[in-house]
Design a protein around this motif. Structure first.
Motif, PDB file in Angstrom:
ATOM      1  N   CYS A  73      -9.317   7.513 -21.028  1.00 47.70           N
ATOM      2  CA  CYS A  73      -7.875   7.605 -21.282  1.00 47.70           C
ATOM      3  C   CYS A  73      -7.211   6.434 -20.563  1.00 47.70           C
ATOM      4  O   CYS A  73      -7.730   5.914 -19.568  1.00 47.70           O
ATOM      5  CB  CYS A  73      -7.276   8.894 -20.725  1.00 47.70           C
ATOM      6  SG  CYS A  73      -7.820  10.405 -21.522  1.00 47.70           S
ATOM      7  N   MET A  74      -6.062   6.047 -21.086  1.00 43.39           N
ATOM      8  CA  MET A  74      -5.227   5.083 -20.390  1.00 43.39           C
ATOM      9  C   MET A  74      -3.810   5.628 -20.304  1.00 43.39           C
ATOM     10  O   MET A  74      -3.295   6.187 -21.276  1.00 43.39           O
ATOM     11  CB  MET A  74      -5.213   3.723 -21.083  1.00 43.39           C
ATOM     12  CG  MET A  74      -4.325   2.696 -20.362  1.00 43.39           C
ATOM     13  SD  MET A  74      -4.491   1.017 -20.991  1.00 43.39           S
ATOM     14  CE  MET A  74      -6.073   0.557 -20.279  1.00 43.39           C
ATOM     15  N   ALA A  75      -3.201   5.478 -19.131  1.00 40.91           N
ATOM     16  CA  ALA A  75      -1.811   5.867 -18.920  1.00 40.91           C
ATOM     17  C   ALA A  75      -1.049   4.660 -18.410  1.00 40.91           C
ATOM     18  O   ALA A  75      -1.583   3.854 -17.637  1.00 40.91           O
ATOM     19  CB  ALA A  75      -1.720   7.002 -17.911  1.00 40.91           C
ATOM     20  N   VAL A  76       0.214   4.502 -18.836  1.00 46.45           N
ATOM     21  CA  VAL A  76       1.049   3.402 -18.388  1.00 46.45           C
ATOM     22  C   VAL A  76       2.347   3.944 -17.823  1.00 46.45           C
ATOM     23  O   VAL A  76       2.820   5.005 -18.213  1.00 46.45           O
ATOM     24  CB  VAL A  76       1.334   2.388 -19.518  1.00 46.45           C
ATOM     25  CG1 VAL A  76       0.047   1.738 -19.989  1.00 46.45           C
ATOM     26  CG2 VAL A  76       2.054   3.058 -20.690  1.00 46.45           C
ATOM     27  N   SER A  77       2.925   3.172 -16.881  1.00 40.67           N
ATOM     28  CA  SER A  77       4.099   3.648 -16.151  1.00 40.67           C
ATOM     29  C   SER A  77       5.269   2.701 -16.291  1.00 40.67           C
ATOM     30  O   SER A  77       5.145   1.575 -16.769  1.00 40.67           O
ATOM     31  CB  SER A  77       3.756   3.795 -14.668  1.00 40.67           C
ATOM     32  OG  SER A  77       3.721   2.521 -14.039  1.00 40.67           O
ATOM     33  N   SER A  78       6.416   3.163 -15.802  1.00 38.40           N
ATOM     34  CA  SER A  78       7.573   2.293 -15.655  1.00 38.40           C
ATOM     35  C   SER A  78       7.457   1.562 -14.323  1.00 38.40           C
ATOM     36  O   SER A  78       6.513   1.782 -13.556  1.00 38.40           O
ATOM     37  CB  SER A  78       8.866   3.113 -15.709  1.00 38.40           C
ATOM     38  OG  SER A  78       8.873   4.097 -14.702  1.00 38.40           O
ATOM     39  N   VAL A  79       8.396   0.668 -14.032  1.00 36.45           N
ATOM     40  CA  VAL A  79       8.336  -0.094 -12.777  1.00 36.45           C
ATOM     41  C   VAL A  79       8.507   0.848 -11.592  1.00 36.45           C
ATOM     42  O   VAL A  79       9.130   1.902 -11.694  1.00 36.45           O
ATOM     43  CB  VAL A  79       9.405  -1.198 -12.732  1.00 36.45           C
ATOM     44  CG1 VAL A  79       9.146  -2.250 -13.792  1.00 36.45           C
ATOM     45  CG2 VAL A  79      10.809  -0.620 -12.895  1.00 36.45           C
ATOM     46  N   ALA A  80       7.956   0.453 -10.438  1.00 36.56           N
ATOM     47  CA  ALA A  80       8.036   1.293  -9.248  1.00 36.56           C
ATOM     48  C   ALA A  80       8.018   0.434  -7.999  1.00 36.56           C
ATOM     49  O   ALA A  80       7.383  -0.624  -7.959  1.00 36.56           O
ATOM     50  CB  ALA A  80       6.859   2.267  -9.207  1.00 36.56           C
TER      51      ALA A  80
END
Length: 343
Positions: free
Chosen positions: A124-131
């Motif tokens: 699986c791959m998950a992507v995020s917003s900036v942090a």
């Protein structure tokens, strides 16, 4: 299968498509709010997630009762089979479904997991917003069926979506229109990619094009960018921390020169944020910043006296955050989003 985001008459709805036409809406019993995401790996199984960490499963005929599996909104879910799903929440946490129950939360990043793609039970791959924890970059994570990789900071803008054809190819897009490609030339154990940096066997780089002038950001892209930054995810957003520091300082990626105002409100039942109603919304905190160019800036939201009193007597409080961005020489845009503070 499609699901409704907004709660209508204290319910959300699912609609199925049979290849030629859409069926009638099926009402799902909700404890709190609407749904945000749905994934169907087969005709006989779907999983849906949404507001207030509610999750549902579908067996081909009926939907389950709501199962509250986390803390707050879960905006992303992807299933490879009826016994394997991964969901991502707005506090950067991931959940895994094994066919019977969801795992406890596993925090990956202090930011929203915007999208998840699981082409198989071993990848699986998950992507995020900036942090702030990634120095104002967005990150990608891979999951091999048993463990998560470290954060791979691949973009300076918030990522909004990812789709994987397998463990060796994924495509992602960010909120200002860049496309990124992931490829893996030498898979590790169990078909999972190694945790090497993009400079070795893994690549994830924004697409490029020849340009004769500055990039033009559309109103839709600007709206998506602002919405992706409205919910704080650090421990500084807890009630005790807010009261201790009389507010919070947030990172804001300005797409261009302009002025931004962020306001937090507690909206009582029956009140409307944009209307003069009784009871009135309570201003909890507010801040303002002006930028002369695109880039990362910090905006401090200071608690109001009413906000301090409200937080002091609350264990958990729903906040509506409203943002107004006025580009230099452009049209002012207003967006809002709801989240909760506790602790």
């Amino acid at each position: 299968m499609a699901v409704t985001t907004a709660r209508i008459n204290d319910a959300s709805y699912a609609l199925s498509y049979n290849g030629s036409s859409w069926g009638s809406a099926t009402e799902l019993e909700l404890a709190f709010g609407g749904l945000e995401a749905v994934s169907c790996p087969s005709f006989s199984f779907c999983a849906a997630t949404g507001h207030e960490a509610e999750a549902f499963t579908y067996n081909g005929a009926t939907w389950s009762k709501p199962d509250v599996i986390g803390v707050m909104d879960i905006d992303a879910v992807s299933c490879a089979s009826a016994s394997f799903c991964v969901a991502g929440g707005i506090y950067g946490e991931a959940y895994v479904y094994n066919g019977a129950s969801w795992s406890p939360r596993h925090e990956l990043i202090e930011s929203t997991l915007a999208s998840v793609s699981c082409p198989s039970t071993s990848f699986c791959m998950a992507v995020s917003s900036v942090a702030a924890s990634t120095k104002f970059s967005s990150a990608a994570f891979t999951y091999n069926g048993s463990s998560w990789s470290a954060a791979d900071n691949i973009d300076g803008n918030s990522l909004s979506s990812v789709s994987c054809a397998g463990s060796s190819f994924c495509a992602a897009v960010d909120v200002v229109g860049n496309g990124l490609i992931y490829s893996e030339s030498s898979p590790g154990p169990s078909g999972s990619p190694s945790s090497s940096s993009p400079s070795s066997s893994t690549t994830a780089t924004p697409s490029t094009a020849t340009s004769t002038g500055p990039a033009i950001i559309s109103a839709a892209q600007l709206r998506a960018l602002l919405l992706g930054q409205l919910v704080p995810h650090s421990k500084a957003a807890g009630i005790k921390a807010l009261l201790k520091h009389s507010g919070i300082t947030l990172a804001f990626r300005a797409p261009e020169a302009g002025a931004e105002t962020v306001s937090w409100y507690e909206v009582p039942p029956g009140a409307k944020l944009a209307r003069k109603t009784k009871p009135k919304p309570i201003l909890v905190a507010a801040g303002h910043v002006r930028t002369t160019a695109s880039g990362m800036v910090m905006i401090h939201l200071k608690l109001t006296s009413a906000g301090k009193r409200l937080l002091a007597r609350s264990k958990r409080l729903k906040i509506t955050t409203a943002c107004t961005f006025a580009p230099a020489g452009g049209t002012t845009l207003k967006v809002s989003r709801m989240f909760a503070v506790s602790g």
